[in-house]
Design an enzyme around this catalytic site. Structure first.
Site, PDB file in Angstrom:
ATOM      1  N   CYS A  11       0.863  -1.186   0.000  1.00  0.00           N
ATOM      2  CA  CYS A  11       0.000   0.000   0.000  1.00  0.00           C
ATOM      3  C   CYS A  11       0.899   1.234   0.000  1.00  0.00           C
ATOM      4  CB  CYS A  11      -0.983  -0.032   1.165  1.00  0.00           C
ATOM      5  SG  CYS A  11      -0.233   0.006   2.806  1.00  0.00           S
ATOM      6  N   ASN A  14       2.269   1.359   4.434  1.00  0.00           N
ATOM      7  CA  ASN A  14       2.568   0.083   5.109  1.00  0.00           C
ATOM      8  C   ASN A  14       2.235   0.140   6.600  1.00  0.00           C
ATOM      9  OD1 ASN A  14       5.462  -2.086   5.693  1.00  0.00           O
ATOM     10  ND2 ASN A  14       3.386  -2.664   5.239  1.00  0.00           N
ATOM     11  N   CYS A  16      -1.525   0.819   7.426  1.00  0.00           N
ATOM     12  CA  CYS A  16      -2.971   0.579   7.541  1.00  0.00           C
ATOM     13  C   CYS A  16      -3.416  -0.660   6.764  1.00  0.00           C
ATOM     14  CB  CYS A  16      -3.757   1.798   7.044  1.00  0.00           C
ATOM     15  SG  CYS A  16      -3.507   3.283   8.039  1.00  0.00           S
ATOM     16  N   ARG A  17      -3.411  -0.568   5.421  1.00  0.00           N
ATOM     17  CA  ARG A  17      -4.025  -1.635   4.616  1.00  0.00           C
ATOM     18  C   ARG A  17      -3.128  -2.854   4.412  1.00  0.00           C
ATOM     19  NH1 ARG A  17      -5.207   2.208  -0.288  1.00  0.00           N
ATOM     20  NH2 ARG A  17      -3.336   3.120   0.645  1.00  0.00           N
ATOM     21  N   SER A  18      -1.871  -2.661   3.990  1.00  0.00           N
ATOM     22  CA  SER A  18      -1.051  -3.849   3.668  1.00  0.00           C
ATOM     23  C   SER A  18      -0.718  -4.695   4.898  1.00  0.00           C
ATOM     24  CB  SER A  18       0.199  -3.487   2.859  1.00  0.00           C
ATOM     25  OG  SER A  18       1.054  -2.611   3.543  1.00  0.00           O
ATOM     26  N   ASP A 126      -8.326   3.741   0.931  1.00  0.00           N
ATOM     27  CA  ASP A 126      -7.387   4.179   1.968  1.00  0.00           C
ATOM     28  C   ASP A 126      -8.179   4.634   3.202  1.00  0.00           C
ATOM     29  OD1 ASP A 126      -5.489   5.367   3.537  1.00  0.00           O
ATOM     30  OD2 ASP A 126      -4.703   6.701   1.976  1.00  0.00           O
TER      31      ASP A 126
HETATM   32  P1  4NP Z   1      -1.805   2.792   4.093  1.00  0.00           P
HETATM   33  O1  4NP Z   1      -2.468   4.136   4.679  1.00  0.00           O
HETATM   34  O2  4NP Z   1      -1.234   3.149   2.736  1.00  0.00           O
HETATM   35  O3  4NP Z   1      -2.973   1.868   4.002  1.00  0.00           O
HETATM   36  O4  4NP Z   1      -0.766   2.374   5.102  1.00  0.00           O
HETATM   37  C1  4NP Z   1      -1.788   5.343   4.765  1.00  0.00           C
HETATM   38  C2  4NP Z   1      -0.853   5.517   5.761  1.00  0.00           C
HETATM   39  C3  4NP Z   1      -0.199   6.726   5.874  1.00  0.00           C
HETATM   40  C4  4NP Z   1      -0.481   7.742   4.982  1.00  0.00           C
HETATM   41  C5  4NP Z   1      -1.409   7.564   3.991  1.00  0.00           C
HETATM   42  C6  4NP Z   1      -2.062   6.349   3.874  1.00  0.00           C
HETATM   43  N1  4NP Z   1       0.185   8.985   5.127  1.00  0.00           N
HETATM   44  O5  4NP Z   1      -0.121   9.908   4.342  1.00  0.00           O
HETATM   45  O6  4NP Z   1       1.058   9.123   6.001  1.00  0.00           O
END
Ligand code: 4NP
Length: 157
Positions: A11, A14, A16-18, A126
């Site tokens: 993602c 790294n 939240c989703r992955s 997201d």
């Molecule tokens: P992820 O979510 O891609 O599912 O881990 C996010 C985590 C952090 C951010 C954006 C999305 N960020 O902008 O810091």
């Protein structure tokens, strides 16, 4: 498939989703008795070395999985040789994975939701800027995809 499959979920951050996709896949593979090497990474370096988002940790815990020890890392060129499958959580991550892919690599690169019949081409939204309940929808998506991926990998063995 002759070799143990090696699956990388990717993602943006790294956190939240992955990590949830990795946890769901580990659970689905264990339930199916499928051996696989599994990891997750982000296309961005914002959260390298950090544990998953507390909302992802809480969501995984509701399904009996402890992910508090996972640590964020950024995808790197060597991952295209280490992993047989690199699965992107959304379209911008897929584009960024393809952009850094070394010439001649052999990993299968696709969207995670392409594994789910009827959800081909879909993104896992997201949840970072949303409330805790959005993480439950994230889990529903990654759990369905993980089960479908395990079934495919098991059938290919
Ligand atoms: P992820 O979510 O891609 O599912 O881990 C996010 C985590 C952090 C951010 C954006 C999305 N960020 O902008 O810091």
């Amino acid at each position: 498939m002759n070799h143990k499959p090696a699956i990388l979920f990717v993602c943006l951050g790294n956190i939240c989703r992955s990590p949830l996709a990795e946890a769901a896949f580990r659970k689905a593979a264990a339930e199916a008795g499928l051996e696989a090497h599994t990891d997750s990474a982000g296309t961005a370096a914002y959260h390298v070395g950090e544990p998953p988002d507390p909302r992802s940790i809480a969501t995984a815990a509701r399904y009996g999985i402890d992910i508090a020890h996972y640590r964020g890392r950024q995808i790197e060129a060597a991952d295209f040789a280490r992993f047989s499958h690199i699965l992107a959580l959304d379209h911008s991550n897929l584009a960024n994975i393809r952009r850094i892919a070394p010439d001649g690599h052999t990993a299968h690169v696709s969207l995670l939701m392409d594994m789910v019949p009827g959800r081909e081409g879909a993104a896992v939204a997201d949840p970072y800027y949303d409330g805790e309940e959005q993480f439950e929808y994230t889990w529903e998506d990654v759990w369905r995809a993980a089960q479908a991926l395990v079934a495919r990998l098991a059938a290919a063995q």
